[in-house]
Write a protein that holds these residues in place. Structure first.
Motif, PDB file in Angstrom:
ATOM      1  N   TYR A  75     -12.887   1.999  -8.866  1.00 39.94           N
ATOM      2  CA  TYR A  75     -11.468   1.091  -8.780  1.00 39.94           C
ATOM      3  C   TYR A  75     -11.291  -0.281  -9.116  1.00 39.94           C
ATOM      4  O   TYR A  75     -11.914  -1.328  -7.791  1.00 39.94           O
ATOM      5  N   CYS A  78     -10.547   0.238  -0.016  1.00 39.34           N
ATOM      6  CA  CYS A  78     -10.633  -0.318  -1.568  1.00 39.34           C
ATOM      7  C   CYS A  78     -12.913  -0.487  -1.732  1.00 39.34           C
ATOM      8  O   CYS A  78     -12.937   0.361  -2.260  1.00 39.34           O
ATOM      9  N   ASN A 105     -14.380   3.393  -3.653  1.00 46.04           N
ATOM     10  CA  ASN A 105     -15.484   3.184  -4.877  1.00 46.04           C
ATOM     11  C   ASN A 105     -17.219   3.320  -4.276  1.00 46.04           C
ATOM     12  O   ASN A 105     -16.747   3.675  -5.189  1.00 46.04           O
TER      13      ASN A 105
END
Length: 133
Positions: A63, A91, A95
């Protein structure tokens, strides 16, 4: 997509995105699932390779981490430049764990069954795959 994801989420290490009770899940670009290697007992790359061999269109996904976009580091755009950390753990985790599969835009019961059978076949052999990886 929900039928497929509900069935796959019953396998160790696979989870789907969760929505709040007042929201409805929207599938727009791909079907994103999460694969926890520790809970699955096998590296994600080995599982993806085996699933592809079974005909599943699956890939590891990343992402785009918006906080890394150049605009946030260029002072010309900001009267008060935002202070954004280099690493956002959520995040990075997305990923690390995410995989994508294609969207099915209409009822596809046979295809859903084929995908589930492929996943179940690979999951039954995942301890052997882990030794190879």
């Amino acid at each position: 997509m929900q039928k497929l994801n509900d069935r796959l989420a019953g396998l160790p290490g696979i989870s789907a995105q969760h929505c709040r009770p007042d929201a409805k899940r929207v599938y727009w670009a791909a079907n994103l699932l999460f694969l926890d290697e520790a809970k699955a007992g096998c590296p994600k790359d080995a599982l993806i390779k085996a699933l592809r061999a079974e005909g599943v269109r699956i890939s590891s996904s990343t992402y785009p981490e918006q906080h890394r976009f150049k605009i946030y580091s260029e002072t010309k755009w900001w009267s008060h430049k935002p202070q954004i950390p280099d690493v956002l753990p959520g995040c990075a985790e997305v990923n690390r764990k995410s995989v994508t599969m294609p969207l099915f835009h209409q009822e596809a019961s046979e295809l859903v069954d084929q995908y589930v059978i492929a996943f179940e076949k690979v999951w039954a052999k995942r301890s052997q795959l882990a030794k190879l990886g």
